[in-house]
Design an enzyme around this catalytic site. Structure first.
Site, short mmCIF file in Angstrom:
data_model
loop_
_atom_site.label_atom_id
_atom_site.label_comp_id
_atom_site.label_asym_id
_atom_site.label_seq_id
_atom_site.Cartn_x
_atom_site.Cartn_y
_atom_site.Cartn_z
N ASP A 59 0.89 -1.16 0.00
CA ASP A 59 0.00 0.00 0.00
C ASP A 59 0.92 1.21 0.00
O ASP A 59 1.67 1.44 0.96
CB ASP A 59 -0.88 -0.02 1.25
CG ASP A 59 -1.79 1.19 1.37
OD1 ASP A 59 -1.57 2.19 0.65
OD2 ASP A 59 -2.72 1.15 2.20
N ASN A 82 2.35 3.50 -10.58
CA ASN A 82 1.10 3.49 -11.33
C ASN A 82 -0.14 3.62 -10.45
O ASN A 82 -1.18 4.08 -10.92
CB ASN A 82 1.02 2.19 -12.15
CG ASN A 82 -0.34 1.97 -12.76
OD1 ASN A 82 -0.75 2.67 -13.67
ND2 ASN A 82 -1.06 0.98 -12.22
N TYR A 148 -8.76 16.03 -7.78
CA TYR A 148 -7.88 15.10 -8.52
C TYR A 148 -6.85 15.91 -9.31
O TYR A 148 -5.66 15.58 -9.31
CB TYR A 148 -8.73 14.25 -9.46
CG TYR A 148 -7.93 13.33 -10.37
CD1 TYR A 148 -7.45 12.11 -9.91
CD2 TYR A 148 -7.67 13.68 -11.70
CE1 TYR A 148 -6.73 11.27 -10.75
CE2 TYR A 148 -6.96 12.85 -12.53
CZ TYR A 148 -6.48 11.64 -12.06
OH TYR A 148 -5.77 10.82 -12.89
N LYS A 152 -2.69 15.62 -9.03
CA LYS A 152 -1.82 15.29 -10.16
C LYS A 152 -0.87 16.44 -10.50
O LYS A 152 0.26 16.20 -10.93
CB LYS A 152 -2.68 14.91 -11.38
CG LYS A 152 -3.36 13.56 -11.24
CD LYS A 152 -2.36 12.42 -11.12
CE LYS A 152 -3.02 11.06 -11.15
NZ LYS A 152 -2.05 9.94 -11.11
N VAL A 181 -8.61 7.32 -20.00
CA VAL A 181 -8.20 5.97 -20.38
C VAL A 181 -9.34 5.00 -20.10
O VAL A 181 -10.10 5.16 -19.14
CB VAL A 181 -6.94 5.53 -19.59
CG1 VAL A 181 -6.44 4.17 -20.07
CG2 VAL A 181 -5.83 6.58 -19.73
N THR A 183 -10.37 2.46 -18.44
CA THR A 183 -10.15 1.66 -17.24
C THR A 183 -11.35 1.85 -16.33
O THR A 183 -12.21 2.69 -16.56
CB THR A 183 -8.89 2.12 -16.49
OG1 THR A 183 -9.06 3.47 -16.06
CG2 THR A 183 -7.64 2.00 -17.36
#
Length: 255
Positions: A59, A82, A148, A152, A181, A183
């Site tokens: 983690d 990642n 977010y 980033k 993306v 995902t």
């Protein structure tokens, strides 16, 4: 650096981009890949009969587990940060700051912890490379994903500082800045979306070429070109995309 013969660690390897990284690293001849996840059981199909894959419980927000990963992966030459999370909420429209704190813990402090912990290992093994999976929202702010975006942006500043500090150790530091993306995390965002394979292939090509900042896939490159031509115009467009009350995502095209 060359992927062939490398020893890599991929965080968030249990799905999406992380899972594809594990597969592609092996295809390119990596000697060993540590597949990192908070819960090893979640790796599932990622862990195959290929003995080069080593499941690793880590983690990235837990200093003790990060230290445990370092103790295990003493042979590391390539770190791929990642693991990430997104709450897809605005700064003021969110009910509280819990998600914002979680995003910062994973997307910024997790990268910081892992990079600090493994920098001496990489240096001892010849330099190697650190790859941070970031976002185009490191460069521009989407109010529909305001917290977010902030996490980033912080991670990009961190990446550039790491690059400067680690240059003398021979460690390359690469940022990958994709748009949305295909995902599980990217599902709230509209199509078209990048395929995870596009992100992985272009990122690893960038590692081998020594590219500092990678804009993977044609979709990302189109946005990057628009940003280079007029950062203010791109930001002005995104600034119109406001969050709905309650923190849901407005229509956007920049993960």
């Amino acid at each position: 650096m060359k992927i062939e013969g490398s020893v890599a660690l991929v965080t968030g390897a249990n799905r999406g981009i992380g899972e594809i990284f594990v597969r592609e690293l092996l295809r390119r001849g990596a000697k060993k890949v540590y597949a990192g996840a908070r819960d090893i059981a979640s790796l599932g199909a990622v862990v195959t009969n290929d003995r080069r894959i080593v499941p690793l419980e880590v983690d990235v927000t837990n200093p003790d587990q990060v230290d445990g990963a370092v103790a295990t992966a003493q042979d590391l030459t390539l770190l791929i940060n990642n693991a990430g999370m997104a709450g897809w909420q605005g700064v003021l429209s969110a009910p509280d700051v819990k998600i914002a704190r979680d995003e910062m813990e994973v997307n910024y402090f997790g990268v910081l912890l892992m990079s600090r912990a493994f920098a001496p290992i990489l240096a001892a093994n010849g330099g190697g490379a650190i790859v941070n999976i970031l976002s185009m929202l490191s460069l521009v702010t989407l109010p529909a994903a305001g917290t977010y975006s902030a996490s980033k942006a912080a991670a990009l500043a961190l990446t550039r500082s790491l690059r400067a500090e680690l240059k003398h150790r021979g460690t390359a530091v690469i940022a990958t800045l994709p748009v949305q993306v295909e995902t599980a995390m990217g599902q709230p965002l509209p199509e078209p979306r990048l395929k995870p394979e596009e992100v992985v292939l272009d990122t690893l090509d960038g590692v081998e070429r020594g590219t500092a900042e990678v804009f993977p896939g044609a979709l990302t490159r189109n946005v990057a070109e628009a940003f280079e031509a007029s950062p203010k115009a791109v930001q002005a467009q995104l600034s119109e995309m406001l969050p709905a009350m309650g923190g849901s995502v407005a229509n956007s095209g920049f993960l």
